[in-house]
Motif scaffolding. Structure first.
Motif, mmCIF file in Angstrom:
data_model
loop_
_atom_site.group_PDB
_atom_site.id
_atom_site.type_symbol
_atom_site.label_atom_id
_atom_site.label_comp_id
_atom_site.label_asym_id
_atom_site.label_seq_id
_atom_site.Cartn_x
_atom_site.Cartn_y
_atom_site.Cartn_z
ATOM 1 N N HIS A 1 15.721 -19.683 18.613
ATOM 2 C CA HIS A 1 16.336 -18.968 19.740
ATOM 3 C C HIS A 1 17.497 -19.702 20.395
ATOM 4 O O HIS A 1 18.516 -19.084 20.707
ATOM 5 N N LEU A 2 17.370 -20.991 20.616
ATOM 6 C CA LEU A 2 18.453 -21.727 21.283
ATOM 7 C C LEU A 2 19.382 -22.318 20.232
ATOM 8 O O LEU A 2 19.359 -23.516 19.929
ATOM 9 N N SER B 1 19.940 -18.974 29.216
ATOM 10 C CA SER B 1 18.715 -18.260 28.883
ATOM 11 C C SER B 1 17.799 -18.221 30.102
ATOM 12 O O SER B 1 17.879 -19.092 30.979
ATOM 13 N N TRP C 1 11.300 -20.905 21.521
ATOM 14 C CA TRP C 1 12.698 -21.318 21.472
ATOM 15 C C TRP C 1 13.052 -22.207 20.291
ATOM 16 O O TRP C 1 14.186 -22.203 19.826
ATOM 17 N N ASN D 1 22.181 -14.917 20.563
ATOM 18 C CA ASN D 1 20.720 -14.805 20.586
ATOM 19 C C ASN D 1 20.254 -13.882 21.703
ATOM 20 O O ASN D 1 19.506 -14.272 22.601
ATOM 21 N N PHE E 1 7.289 -20.800 26.140
ATOM 22 C CA PHE E 1 8.740 -20.778 25.957
ATOM 23 C C PHE E 1 9.171 -21.742 24.857
ATOM 24 O O PHE E 1 9.958 -21.386 23.983
ATOM 25 N N ASP F 1 14.947 -16.192 14.814
ATOM 26 C CA ASP F 1 14.686 -15.921 16.230
ATOM 27 C C ASP F 1 13.565 -14.901 16.367
ATOM 28 O O ASP F 1 13.663 -13.783 15.858
ATOM 29 N N THR G 1 15.880 -21.489 31.916
ATOM 30 C CA THR G 1 16.710 -22.694 31.842
ATOM 31 C C THR G 1 17.677 -22.730 33.012
ATOM 32 O O THR G 1 17.792 -21.773 33.777
ATOM 33 N N SER H 1 20.871 -15.300 25.256
ATOM 34 C CA SER H 1 19.609 -14.677 25.643
ATOM 35 C C SER H 1 19.819 -13.777 26.868
ATOM 36 O O SER H 1 20.594 -12.822 26.792
#
Length: 261
Positions: free
Chosen positions: A242-243, A31, A156, A121, A152, A215, A34, A97
């Protein structure tokens, strides 16, 4: 070879990567915000079955951060040049992502390099462009990454995890605080300018789409559109934000290994 190694791609940017396991196959793509360590929870299990290649986007982690806006085309070509440098012809590709944007690009423009494709995602297009312009301005003008990191984290993870400040939250906060701001701005530009909504239907590789039911970054409906557009694609919906790989690691790995094996 578990330490970081480096390949220099055509425009002089240095891309950091590492291998886990023995027999080459999957490539893991992160993503935005990260590093390749985002996959620590999956690399061990995957490496029991495959040799796993992880890498950092230009602008993130151990990779260098050239000045200026980046493009999805350049991010995709970074992967191809990395595979070429390592002598890898055809791989499975798992992208989450922004990594999923790159996976779509590869499936469209370099299908001969992809065996099986997992898009987690992600989206084929995110709007409005003004949102990303605003985030770029904030990142460039802020004294540090503190405010951006909290934005973020709240996007997430579910609120209960952030409020409880679970250990994984601190791990990802540290990752975000260390991100190069020029690199983040460059990747924001790549997302802002990416639009694969028409061309995603050209993907002809076996494809798994993993979505997060909650998400708010890349909505579940975006994953549903991708799965509907790619011929024969399979959709798995997890009750995640999201993650998905971090919030629901067991269910995520079950879907991934079931598809790859």
């Amino acid at each position: 070879m578990n330490e970081l190694n480096f390949v220099t791609v055509g425009d002089g940017t240095r891309i950091a990567y590492r291998f886990d396991g023995d027999a080459a196959k999957p490539v893991l793509s992160n993503s935005i915000g990260t590093t390749l360590y985002m996959w620590d929870g999956q690399a061990g299990e995957l490496s029991k079955h495959f040799r796993v290649l992880r890498y950092d986007f230009r602008g993130h982690g151990g990779s260098s951060a050239p000045v200026g806006a980046y493009s999805l085309d350049r991010l995709g070509r970074d992967v191809i040049e990395l595979l070429d440098a390592l002598g890898l012809g055809r791989v499975h590709f798992l992208g989450l992502s922004l990594g999923g944007f790159v996976g779509q690009w590869l499936g469209i423009h370099a299908p001969e390099r992809i065996d099986r494709l997992i898009l987690s995602n992600t989206s084929s297009h995110l709007a409005p462009a003004s949102y990303f312009d605003e985030r770029i301005a904030v990142v460039r003008q802020a004294p540090d990454m503190s405010e951006t990191a909290e934005v973020f984290l709240n996007n997430w993870f579910p609120a209960r995890m952030v409020t409880a400040n679970e250990p994984v939250i601190d791990e990802f906060r540290a990752m975000l605080l260390a991100i190069d701001r020029q690199g983040l701005a460059g990747l924001f530009a790549a997302v802002r300018d990416a639009d694969l909504r028409r061309t995603v239907a050209l993907i002809n590789r076996p494809t798994l789409v993993i979505a997060g039911e909650h998400d708010t970054v890349t909505a579940a409906s975006h994953s549903e559109l991708i799965a509907a557009a790619v011929p024969g694609a399979k959709l798995v919906m997890l009750p995640a934000v999201h993650l998905s790989n971090v919030e629901y690691p067991a269910e995520f790995m079950e879907a991934v290994l079931g598809f790859l094996r």
